[in-house]
Design a protein around this motif. Structure first.
Motif, short mmCIF file in Angstrom:
data_model
loop_
_atom_site.label_atom_id
_atom_site.label_comp_id
_atom_site.label_asym_id
_atom_site.label_seq_id
_atom_site.Cartn_x
_atom_site.Cartn_y
_atom_site.Cartn_z
N GLN A 135 -36.80 -95.28 -108.63
CA GLN A 135 -37.70 -95.07 -107.50
C GLN A 135 -39.11 -94.75 -108.02
O GLN A 135 -39.29 -93.80 -108.77
CB GLN A 135 -37.19 -93.93 -106.63
N PRO A 136 -40.14 -95.52 -107.63
CA PRO A 136 -41.47 -95.34 -108.21
C PRO A 136 -42.26 -94.22 -107.56
O PRO A 136 -41.94 -93.76 -106.46
CB PRO A 136 -42.13 -96.70 -107.94
N LEU A 137 -43.31 -93.79 -108.27
CA LEU A 137 -44.28 -92.83 -107.74
C LEU A 137 -45.65 -93.51 -107.68
O LEU A 137 -46.04 -94.20 -108.63
CB LEU A 137 -44.39 -91.60 -108.67
N PRO A 138 -46.41 -93.31 -106.59
CA PRO A 138 -47.75 -93.89 -106.53
C PRO A 138 -48.70 -93.12 -107.46
O PRO A 138 -48.63 -91.90 -107.55
CB PRO A 138 -48.14 -93.70 -105.06
N ILE A 139 -49.57 -93.85 -108.14
CA ILE A 139 -50.53 -93.21 -109.06
C ILE A 139 -51.92 -93.80 -108.85
O ILE A 139 -52.08 -94.88 -108.28
CB ILE A 139 -50.11 -93.38 -110.53
N ASN A 140 -52.93 -93.06 -109.35
CA ASN A 140 -54.28 -93.60 -109.31
C ASN A 140 -54.61 -94.32 -110.61
O ASN A 140 -54.03 -94.05 -111.66
CB ASN A 140 -55.32 -92.52 -109.01
N GLY A 141 -55.52 -95.28 -110.52
CA GLY A 141 -56.04 -95.95 -111.69
C GLY A 141 -57.25 -95.19 -112.18
O GLY A 141 -58.17 -94.93 -111.41
N LEU A 142 -57.27 -94.82 -113.45
CA LEU A 142 -58.32 -93.94 -113.99
C LEU A 142 -59.44 -94.75 -114.63
O LEU A 142 -59.20 -95.59 -115.50
CB LEU A 142 -57.71 -92.98 -115.01
N GLY A 282 -49.32 -73.80 -117.65
CA GLY A 282 -48.17 -72.98 -118.00
C GLY A 282 -46.81 -73.56 -117.69
O GLY A 282 -45.81 -72.84 -117.69
N GLY A 283 -46.75 -74.85 -117.39
CA GLY A 283 -45.46 -75.49 -117.27
C GLY A 283 -44.91 -75.59 -115.86
O GLY A 283 -45.61 -75.44 -114.86
N ILE A 284 -43.61 -75.84 -115.80
CA ILE A 284 -42.93 -76.18 -114.56
C ILE A 284 -42.89 -75.01 -113.59
O ILE A 284 -43.25 -75.13 -112.42
CB ILE A 284 -41.50 -76.67 -114.88
N GLY A 300 -53.69 -79.05 -100.00
CA GLY A 300 -52.97 -80.17 -100.59
C GLY A 300 -52.97 -80.09 -102.11
O GLY A 300 -53.69 -79.30 -102.71
N TRP A 301 -52.15 -80.93 -102.75
CA TRP A 301 -52.07 -80.91 -104.22
C TRP A 301 -51.59 -82.26 -104.73
O TRP A 301 -50.99 -83.03 -103.99
CB TRP A 301 -51.11 -79.82 -104.72
N TRP A 302 -51.87 -82.52 -105.98
CA TRP A 302 -51.21 -83.60 -106.71
C TRP A 302 -51.11 -83.22 -108.18
O TRP A 302 -51.77 -82.31 -108.65
CB TRP A 302 -51.86 -84.96 -106.50
N MET A 303 -50.24 -83.93 -108.88
CA MET A 303 -49.95 -83.64 -110.28
C MET A 303 -50.69 -84.63 -111.17
O MET A 303 -50.89 -85.79 -110.81
CB MET A 303 -48.45 -83.76 -110.53
N ALA A 317 -43.75 -86.70 -114.84
CA ALA A 317 -43.39 -87.63 -113.77
C ALA A 317 -42.07 -87.23 -113.12
O ALA A 317 -41.93 -87.25 -111.89
CB ALA A 317 -43.31 -89.05 -114.32
N GLN A 318 -41.08 -86.85 -113.94
CA GLN A 318 -39.80 -86.44 -113.37
C GLN A 318 -39.93 -85.16 -112.56
O GLN A 318 -39.32 -85.01 -111.50
CB GLN A 318 -38.76 -86.28 -114.48
N PHE A 319 -40.72 -84.22 -113.05
CA PHE A 319 -40.97 -82.99 -112.29
C PHE A 319 -41.63 -83.31 -110.96
O PHE A 319 -41.24 -82.80 -109.90
CB PHE A 319 -41.83 -82.04 -113.13
N THR A 320 -42.63 -84.18 -110.99
CA THR A 320 -43.33 -84.58 -109.76
C THR A 320 -42.35 -85.19 -108.76
O THR A 320 -42.45 -84.96 -107.55
CB THR A 320 -44.43 -85.60 -110.09
N SER A 321 -41.38 -85.93 -109.27
CA SER A 321 -40.44 -86.63 -108.40
C SER A 321 -39.46 -85.69 -107.69
O SER A 321 -38.69 -86.14 -106.84
CB SER A 321 -39.67 -87.70 -109.18
#
Length: 363
Positions: A135-142, A282-284, A300-303, A317-321
């Protein structure tokens, strides 16, 4: 009943990551960076190895210190031999209680290595559809800082690759030229077609910031990250209250460890968004605190990754998911290096996913 990970031994190995191009930020240009891979092995099964990554960011991480490797070596030795209850929460609590908050990248690396070990050394940090079902996650292009032509080439490439969210670093070249680049995108794509973010990395002075935000707002931007330098709380509070453009705190979160201090910062500044980099904050477990606080205040937030190799990026990425994700995340940094570790992480049309491919042999 939960099991126990017995007699765990930790070690590390440094790895020099080499950029494909000169990566410009408001703090200078990066050509390479050293990262450290942490391994965790239990006496119960020597053949299973959990991996994490400690990747302090030069001139930004609070643990970007001259004796970092010596500290890491000492921590690996000091913490080897422990028994840890084999559950996610027990591991996170153990890492928090045994690794100082002044070494956030090390704490994140140990969290990740132990969670990987818990799940059998399969690079599964969290059991989510991202890992086990593609299952994908949407990301921005930097878009990195540089000469106008270099930035324009990056913009064209990202748009051609199908990104629906573009993040452009600003503050390195003439502000007028940066606005011309934003106008170039907007002439081709509306705000409904392409989300535009900018990241100033604290490049604006408090005196000029509001006027610049008013100009930037003409380009239908989603948000601006850290318009002024961190630790100017009163000025940032004023800016967030007056801005026509949503502001996201980034560097502002670095070095804020206690729950009460996190709450005070968000209540005082009242930003529209916060940006979380596990390596820097500081991690997860620390990120979970920030997210819970922000959510309770309607923030709001994003990783975002922080120039880790694919080992750290996989963990982030897995944490974000583990969350219900709507906004594009900042997880596209795995393509930056000549000598990254081959991994199942793939980016296609503005999304990152975990494929069926294998990790590189050293793992």
């Amino acid at each position: 009943m939960e099991g126990v990970l017995k007699d765990i031994h930790f070690s590390y190995r440094p790895h020099l990551l080499k950029f494909r191009f000169d990566a410009g930020t408001s703090r200078g240009v990066l050509k390479d960076k050293t990262t450290y891979l942490i391994s965790a092995v239990s006496v119960q099964n020597i053949g299973i190895i959990g991996w994490g990554e400690a990747a302090p960011l030069p001139k930004l991480s609070i643990d970007d210190v001259p004796d970092f490797e010596e500290v890491l070596s000492e921590i690996c030795g000091k913490l080897s031999g422990y028994n840890i209850i084999g559950s996610e929460q027990a591991i996170l609590e153990w890492a928090k209680s045994h690794i100082s908050e002044i070494y956030p990248s090390i704490r994140f690396a140990f969290e990740t290595a132990l969670l990987d070990l818990l799940h059998g050394g399969r690079k599964m940090i969290f059991d989510t559809p991202f890992y086990n079902a593609g299952q994908p996650l949407p990301i921005n292009g930097l878009i990195w800082m540089g000469e106008k032509g270099f930035m324009l080439d990056q913009i064209d490439k990202k748009l051609a690759e199908g990104y629906s969210c573009i993040k452009m670093k600003i503050g390195a070249i003439d502000f007028g030229q940066e606005c011309e680049l934003l106008a170039y995108i907007r002439k081709q794509y509306s705000a409904q077609q392409v989300i535009l973010r900018v990241d100033a990395n604290g490049a604006f002075s408090p005196e000029e910031a509001l006027d610049k935000l008013k100009v930037l707002n003409e380009f239908d931007l989603h948000s601006i990250e850290q318009p002024i330098r961190q630790s100017q709380v009163k000025e940032m509070q004023s800016l967030c209250s007056l801005t026509p453009l949503p502001i996201a705190l980034d560097e502002e979160l670095i070095g804020i460890h206690e729950y009460g201090d996190k709450r005070k910062l968000l209540e005082t500044i009242q930003p529209q968004y916060i940006i979380l980099k596990p390596t820097l904050v500081g991690g997860i477990e620390s990120c979970r605190e920030w997210i819970a606080l922000a959510s309770s205040m309607g923030i709001g937030w994003w990783m975002t990754s922080a120039l880790e190799s694919n080992v750290g990026l996989n963990a982030i990425a897995q944490f974000t998911s583990t969350f219900d994700i709507v906004l594009p995340q900042g997880l596209g940094t795995g393509q930056l290096y000549h000598n990254n570790f081959d991994s199942p992480l793939r980016i296609e049309r503005g999304e990152i996913k975990y494929s069926a491919d294998k990790w590189e042999v050293p793992f």
